[in-house]
Design a protein around this motif. Structure first.
Motif, PDB file in Angstrom:
ATOM      1  N   LYS A   7      29.555 -33.058  53.845  1.00  0.00           N
ATOM      2  CA  LYS A   7      29.186 -32.443  55.132  1.00  0.00           C
ATOM      3  C   LYS A   7      30.370 -32.369  56.087  1.00  0.00           C
ATOM      4  N   ASN A   8      31.576 -32.313  55.520  1.00  0.00           N
ATOM      5  CA  ASN A   8      32.802 -32.239  56.313  1.00  0.00           C
ATOM      6  C   ASN A   8      33.188 -30.766  56.474  1.00  0.00           C
ATOM      7  N   THR A   9      32.793 -30.187  57.599  1.00  0.00           N
ATOM      8  CA  THR A   9      33.007 -28.762  57.841  1.00  0.00           C
ATOM      9  C   THR A   9      34.486 -28.389  57.792  1.00  0.00           C
ATOM     10  N   ASP A  10      35.338 -29.219  58.382  1.00  0.00           N
ATOM     11  CA  ASP A  10      36.772 -28.915  58.375  1.00  0.00           C
ATOM     12  C   ASP A  10      37.324 -28.876  56.961  1.00  0.00           C
ATOM     13  N   CYS A  11      36.890 -29.781  56.128  1.00  0.00           N
ATOM     14  CA  CYS A  11      37.328 -29.829  54.734  1.00  0.00           C
ATOM     15  C   CYS A  11      36.876 -28.573  53.993  1.00  0.00           C
ATOM     16  N   VAL A  12      35.632 -28.178  54.177  1.00  0.00           N
ATOM     17  CA  VAL A  12      35.105 -26.997  53.503  1.00  0.00           C
ATOM     18  C   VAL A  12      35.855 -25.753  53.963  1.00  0.00           C
ATOM     19  N   LYS A  13      36.082 -25.628  55.264  1.00  0.00           N
ATOM     20  CA  LYS A  13      36.835 -24.481  55.784  1.00  0.00           C
ATOM     21  C   LYS A  13      38.221 -24.421  55.162  1.00  0.00           C
ATOM     22  N   ALA A  14      38.889 -25.557  55.085  1.00  0.00           N
ATOM     23  CA  ALA A  14      40.240 -25.604  54.521  1.00  0.00           C
ATOM     24  C   ALA A  14      40.231 -25.211  53.045  1.00  0.00           C
TER      25      ALA A  14
END
Length: 67
Positions: A7-14
């Motif tokens: 659920k780490n949005t920044d990780c998924v975006k990256a």
């Protein structure tokens, strides 16, 4: 899929920015997918997340995978 589960949005975006394929197979072992049926192809990451009916994934992550 691990990034989505975290659920780490920044990780998924990256990961998406670096070329991660949201249409790749969600799990190495398709039996881990709740929706997997023996007569169907394994779900992709996108299908797994968009088929979530219990709110497992935050809306912001779901929005990232909508076309």
């Amino acid at each position: 899929m691990a990034a989505m589960i975290s659920k780490n949005t920044d990780c998924v975006k990256a990961l998406l920015k670096l070329g991660a394929d949201p249409d790749g197979q969600a799990y190495a072992n398709p039996a881990h997918s709740v929706e997997w049926k023996h007569d169907k192809a394994p779900l992709t990451v996108r299908e797994e997340v968009l088929s979530d009916t219990i709110g497992m994934y935050p809306a912001e992550l779901v929005k990232l995978l909508r076309r």
